[in-house]
Design a protein around this motif. Structure first.
Motif, PDB file in Angstrom:
ATOM      1  N   ASN A  41     -46.638  37.304 -74.452  1.00 38.07           N
ATOM      2  CA  ASN A  41     -47.363  37.057 -75.650  1.00 38.07           C
ATOM      3  C   ASN A  41     -48.287  35.798 -75.651  1.00 38.07           C
ATOM      4  O   ASN A  41     -49.348  35.917 -76.037  1.00 38.07           O
ATOM      5  N   GLU A  91     -66.948  39.739 -77.158  1.00 38.63           N
ATOM      6  CA  GLU A  91     -66.645  41.221 -76.530  1.00 38.63           C
ATOM      7  C   GLU A  91     -66.070  42.115 -77.608  1.00 38.63           C
ATOM      8  O   GLU A  91     -65.396  41.831 -78.458  1.00 38.63           O
ATOM      9  N   LEU A 118     -51.180  37.055 -73.831  1.00 39.00           N
ATOM     10  CA  LEU A 118     -52.077  37.999 -74.495  1.00 39.00           C
ATOM     11  C   LEU A 118     -52.962  37.483 -75.580  1.00 39.00           C
ATOM     12  O   LEU A 118     -54.024  37.472 -75.988  1.00 39.00           O
ATOM     13  N   MET A 119     -52.150  36.214 -76.129  1.00 37.48           N
ATOM     14  CA  MET A 119     -52.891  35.703 -77.417  1.00 37.48           C
ATOM     15  C   MET A 119     -54.089  34.679 -76.719  1.00 37.48           C
ATOM     16  O   MET A 119     -55.100  34.597 -77.326  1.00 37.48           O
ATOM     17  N   LEU A 175     -55.931  35.581 -74.070  1.00 39.85           N
ATOM     18  CA  LEU A 175     -57.054  36.453 -73.825  1.00 39.85           C
ATOM     19  C   LEU A 175     -57.716  36.920 -75.011  1.00 39.85           C
ATOM     20  O   LEU A 175     -58.845  37.299 -74.755  1.00 39.85           O
ATOM     21  N   ARG A 176     -56.860  37.308 -75.902  1.00 30.55           N
ATOM     22  CA  ARG A 176     -57.461  37.693 -77.241  1.00 30.55           C
ATOM     23  C   ARG A 176     -58.672  36.870 -77.785  1.00 30.55           C
ATOM     24  O   ARG A 176     -59.744  37.011 -78.380  1.00 30.55           O
ATOM     25  N   LYS A 177     -58.124  35.472 -77.788  1.00 30.26           N
ATOM     26  CA  LYS A 177     -58.840  34.223 -78.234  1.00 30.26           C
ATOM     27  C   LYS A 177     -60.260  34.130 -77.615  1.00 30.26           C
ATOM     28  O   LYS A 177     -61.265  34.092 -78.094  1.00 30.26           O
ATOM     29  N   ASN A 178     -60.134  34.205 -76.259  1.00 30.29           N
ATOM     30  CA  ASN A 178     -61.166  34.042 -75.328  1.00 30.29           C
ATOM     31  C   ASN A 178     -62.198  35.253 -75.598  1.00 30.29           C
ATOM     32  O   ASN A 178     -63.296  35.141 -75.396  1.00 30.29           O
ATOM     33  N   LYS A 179     -61.370  36.471 -75.778  1.00 28.93           N
ATOM     34  CA  LYS A 179     -62.442  37.605 -75.877  1.00 28.93           C
ATOM     35  C   LYS A 179     -63.143  37.525 -77.088  1.00 28.93           C
ATOM     36  O   LYS A 179     -64.403  37.695 -77.166  1.00 28.93           O
ATOM     37  N   LYS A 180     -62.517  36.850 -78.111  1.00 29.12           N
ATOM     38  CA  LYS A 180     -63.460  36.739 -79.418  1.00 29.12           C
ATOM     39  C   LYS A 180     -64.485  35.774 -79.110  1.00 29.12           C
ATOM     40  O   LYS A 180     -65.497  35.751 -79.681  1.00 29.12           O
ATOM     41  N   ARG A 181     -64.194  34.628 -78.492  1.00 26.49           N
ATOM     42  CA  ARG A 181     -64.942  33.463 -78.172  1.00 26.49           C
ATOM     43  C   ARG A 181     -66.254  34.125 -77.733  1.00 26.49           C
ATOM     44  O   ARG A 181     -67.542  33.756 -77.667  1.00 26.49           O
TER      45      ARG A 181
END
Length: 67
Positions: free
Chosen positions: A52, A67, A55-56, A58-64
């Motif tokens: 978890n 993508e 995953l959090m 990766l999601r945070k960096n994807k939003k930055r």
């Protein structure tokens, strides 16, 4: 435990050292929040917390990156 976690994120395009650092945060959270009264083994709970946390991250960096 390390093998189970690392195999899930082997195709991720991040430095593995960064993922290990994030995973350690998840492990610390698992240690602090583990409840011995529940019928769950620590390793099962820890893997879930580590997954978890990664995953959090990766999601945070994807939003930055937008993508």
């Amino acid at each position: 435990m390390l093998h189970r976690v690392s195999s899930r994120f082997k195709n991720v395009e991040y430095d593995k050292k960064d993922l290990v650092s994030v995973g350690i945060v998840g492990l610390m959270k698992a240690i602090l929040n583990f409840d011995t009264s529940k019928k769950v083994e620590f390793s099962t709970f820890a893997v879930s917390c580590i997954d978890n946390e990664i995953l959090m991250f990766l999601r945070k960096n994807k939003k930055r990156k937008g993508e």
